[in-house]
Design a protein around this motif. Structure first.
Motif, mmCIF file in Angstrom:
data_model
loop_
_atom_site.group_PDB
_atom_site.id
_atom_site.type_symbol
_atom_site.label_atom_id
_atom_site.label_comp_id
_atom_site.label_asym_id
_atom_site.label_seq_id
_atom_site.Cartn_x
_atom_site.Cartn_y
_atom_site.Cartn_z
ATOM 1 N N PRO A 167 0.803 -1.207 0.000
ATOM 2 C CA PRO A 167 0.000 0.000 0.000
ATOM 3 C C PRO A 167 0.845 1.269 0.000
ATOM 4 O O PRO A 167 0.281 2.358 -0.095
ATOM 5 C CB PRO A 167 -0.782 -0.097 1.313
ATOM 6 N N ASP A 168 2.180 1.190 0.124
ATOM 7 C CA ASP A 168 2.950 2.419 0.340
ATOM 8 C C ASP A 168 3.302 3.107 -0.976
ATOM 9 O O ASP A 168 4.194 2.666 -1.708
ATOM 10 C CB ASP A 168 4.223 2.099 1.134
ATOM 11 N N GLY A 172 6.621 2.479 -3.291
ATOM 12 C CA GLY A 172 6.319 2.078 -4.671
ATOM 13 C C GLY A 172 6.880 3.072 -5.679
ATOM 14 O O GLY A 172 7.475 2.696 -6.687
ATOM 15 N N GLY A 173 6.716 4.379 -5.389
ATOM 16 C CA GLY A 173 7.226 5.427 -6.287
ATOM 17 C C GLY A 173 8.745 5.368 -6.361
ATOM 18 O O GLY A 173 9.331 5.551 -7.436
ATOM 19 N N TYR A 174 9.373 5.113 -5.230
ATOM 20 C CA TYR A 174 10.838 5.020 -5.195
ATOM 21 C C TYR A 174 11.315 3.819 -6.031
ATOM 22 O O TYR A 174 12.242 3.956 -6.845
ATOM 23 C CB TYR A 174 11.308 4.888 -3.744
ATOM 24 N N ILE A 175 10.645 2.680 -5.882
ATOM 25 C CA ILE A 175 11.038 1.489 -6.662
ATOM 26 C C ILE A 175 10.809 1.754 -8.161
ATOM 27 O O ILE A 175 11.634 1.397 -9.000
ATOM 28 C CB ILE A 175 10.270 0.215 -6.180
ATOM 29 N N ASN A 176 9.699 2.403 -8.491
ATOM 30 C CA ASN A 176 9.475 2.784 -9.900
ATOM 31 C C ASN A 176 10.642 3.622 -10.413
ATOM 32 O O ASN A 176 11.162 3.405 -11.506
ATOM 33 C CB ASN A 176 8.181 3.594 -10.038
ATOM 34 N N MET A 183 4.799 0.631 -12.053
ATOM 35 C CA MET A 183 3.867 -0.159 -11.249
ATOM 36 C C MET A 183 2.686 0.727 -10.868
ATOM 37 O O MET A 183 2.841 1.927 -10.605
ATOM 38 C CB MET A 183 4.557 -0.656 -9.965
ATOM 39 N N LEU A 184 1.530 0.107 -10.828
ATOM 40 C CA LEU A 184 0.309 0.811 -10.434
ATOM 41 C C LEU A 184 0.297 0.896 -8.915
ATOM 42 O O LEU A 184 0.402 -0.138 -8.243
ATOM 43 C CB LEU A 184 -0.874 -0.021 -10.936
ATOM 44 N N LEU A 185 0.197 2.115 -8.379
ATOM 45 C CA LEU A 185 0.366 2.261 -6.933
ATOM 46 C C LEU A 185 -0.956 2.421 -6.187
ATOM 47 O O LEU A 185 -1.858 3.124 -6.654
ATOM 48 C CB LEU A 185 1.250 3.476 -6.632
ATOM 49 N N TRP A 186 -1.025 1.782 -5.047
ATOM 50 C CA TRP A 186 -2.106 2.033 -4.075
ATOM 51 C C TRP A 186 -1.664 3.243 -3.265
ATOM 52 O O TRP A 186 -0.483 3.374 -2.925
ATOM 53 C CB TRP A 186 -2.256 0.812 -3.171
ATOM 54 N N HIS A 187 -2.582 4.161 -2.953
ATOM 55 C CA HIS A 187 -2.151 5.421 -2.322
ATOM 56 C C HIS A 187 -2.208 5.381 -0.798
ATOM 57 O O HIS A 187 -2.988 6.098 -0.176
ATOM 58 C CB HIS A 187 -2.931 6.600 -2.910
#
Ligand code: 13P
Ligand code: SF4
Length: 338
Positions: A167-168, A172-176, A183-187
Motif C-alpha cells: 500500500p505504500d 512504490g514510487g521510489y522502486i518505480n 507499477m500501479l500504486l495504491w495510495h
C-alpha cells in the motif's frame, strides 16, 4: 498458564503493576529461558525493549528469523502485522504481541475489501504488497516484499510484467524511479515517514555539512532526493557502521538511533525533524508531538512484555483460510530474497 483478567482481555494488553524492586530485564530473560521463548524486537521499539530481545532486526530479518526458530513461543515486540506474519509462518507456535493495539497506519491505509476491488479491476496484474499489511491483504497478494528486498524482487520479474504495488505509494514510487517500472500504486502511506520536513533537513545539513543523510524509502520523494543513503532500517544501520562520516541525519523512526548509537558510540546521530504539527488542542494551542516516533511501536513497553510472557497472552491468531492464502506470497518473498 495463568488466568487473564477480563479487564485486560478487553484492553488487548496486560499492564499489571509490578513490585518496585523487580529487575524487569532479568525476570524477562529468566522467563524466556524457562518457557523456551524467543523475544524478537523491531528497531523502532523502545531501547529498553530492544536490549532485552534475543534478536533485533528489520521486517525482513524478523520474518526470516521466525521461519527458522525452534522456540515454542515467539514474542514479537513490534506491531500487529509482524505478529501475524510470524503466526502465518509458524502456525503451530504460540505467537505473542505485548499489546494488540500496536497497529500500523500503512497497514490500516489498505482495507482488504477495497484492495480486493482494486485487484479485481486489474486482473492481468501481478500483485506485490509491502509486508506492512494485514494478513487479509496479504491473502490477496502474489508476492510480499519489505523495504529491504523490494528492488531485488521487482528486478526478478519480466520487464513487461504489469504490477500492482501496495500500500505504500512512497516506497512504490521510489522502486518505480530506480527500476524504470510503471507499477500501479495504491495510495497508502505511513504517518511517521510522511512527516519529515525537507526544509528542516536542508537547514540541518547547513549546520552539519559533513553529515550523511539517511532516509527510509517510506519517506516522501522530496525527502528521498536529499539522501546519501536510502534503505531499510537494517541497511541504514549497516551504512552508518561502514561510513567514514562521523555525523548522520536520520530520516526514519527515531527508535533506530538506539542501535546506531550502540554500534557506533563515537559517531553522532541526529534525528531528522518532522514538519510542525498543525493540530491544536481544545484551547487552540499547538499540539506538540514527537512525530518521528511511531506511537504504535512505542506501545510495547518492558512492563507489558513482562506480563505478556508471564501470562502467555495476548496471542496473535490468524483465520485458517486467510493464513492458507497469505503463506504463499510470504514464502515467495523468502525464496526470492535468498
Ligand atoms: P523495515 O524494518 O523494513 O525497514 O520497515 C520499517 C517499518 O516501517 C516497519 O514497520
Ligand atoms: Fe507502520 Fe509507520 Fe509505525 Fe512502521 S513506522 S509500524 S510503517 S506506522
Amino acid at each position: 498458564m495463568l488466568h487473564v483478567d477480563k479487564k485486560w482481555k478487553d484492553l488487548g494488553f496486560i499492564d499489571e503493576a509490578l513490585p518496585e524492586d523487580i529487575d524487569l530485564a532479568s525476570e524477562i530473560r529468566r522467563m524466556a529461558k524457562e518457557k523456551n521463548a524467543v523475544i524478537m524486537a523491531h528497531y523502532y521499539t523502545d531501547g529498553g525493549v530492544q536490549d532485552v530481545a534475543d534478536f533485533i532486526g528489520d521486517s525482513l530479518a524478523l520474518a526470516q528469523k521466525a521461519a527458522q526458530t525452534d522456540a515454542d513461543i515467539i514474542v514479537m515486540c513490534g506491531v500487529h502485522f509482524m505478529g501475524e506474519t510470524n503466526k502465518i509462518l509458524c502456525p503451530e507456535k504460540k505467537v505473542l504481541v505485548p499489546d494488540l493495539n500496536a497497529s500500523c497506519s500503512l497497514a490500516e491505509s489498505c482495507d482488504a475489501t477495497a484492495f480486493k476491488e482494486f485487484v479485481e479491476a486489474h486482473p492481468d496484474h501481478t500483485v506485490i504488497s509491502y509486508v506492512n499489511t494485514t494478513a487479509a491483504t496479504k491473502a490477496l497478494t502474489d508476492i510480499v516484499v519489505t523495504s529491504g528486498n523490494a528492488r531485488k524482487i521487482v528486478d526478478q520479474l519480466p520487464k513487461d510484467e504489469k504490477i500492482i504495488f501496495g500500500p505504500d505509494q512512497n516506497l512504490g514510487g521510489y522502486i518505480n524511479s530506480i527500476t524504470g517500472r510503471e507499477m500501479l500504486l495504491w495510495h497508502g502511506a505511513c504517518h511517521v515517514h510522511e512527516r519529515f520536513s525537507t526544509e528542516k533537513i536542508i537547514a540541518m545539513k547547513g549546520e552539519h555539512p559533513g553529515a550523511k543523510v539517511l532516509v527510509h524509502p517510506e519517506c516522501r520523494g522530496a525527502v528521498v532526493k536529499l539522501a546519501d543513503k536510502v534503505g531499510s532500517t537494517a541497511a541504514l544501520l549497516q551504512y552508518s557502521k561502514e561510513s567514514d562520516a562521523t555525523e548522520f541525519i536520520v530520516a526514519t523512526e527515531s527508535g533506530i538511533l538506539h542501535e546506531m548509537q550502540k554500534a557506533c558510540p563515537d559517531k553522532t546521530f541526529l534525528p531528522a525533524p518532522p514538519e510542525v504539527s498543525e493540530q491544536t488542542d481544545k484551547e487552540g494551542r499547538p499540539v506538540t508531538c514527537a512525530c518521528n516516533e511511531c506511537n504504535f511501536m512505542k506501545l510495547i513497553t518492558l512492563r507489558k512484555l513482562y506480563n505478556c510472557l508471564k501470562y502467555e497472552w495476548p496471542t496473535v491468531e490468524v483465520d485458517a483460510e486467510v493464513a492458507r492464502l497469505a503463506i504463499r506470497p510470504i514464502n515467495r518473498m523468502l525464496e526470492m530474497s535468498k
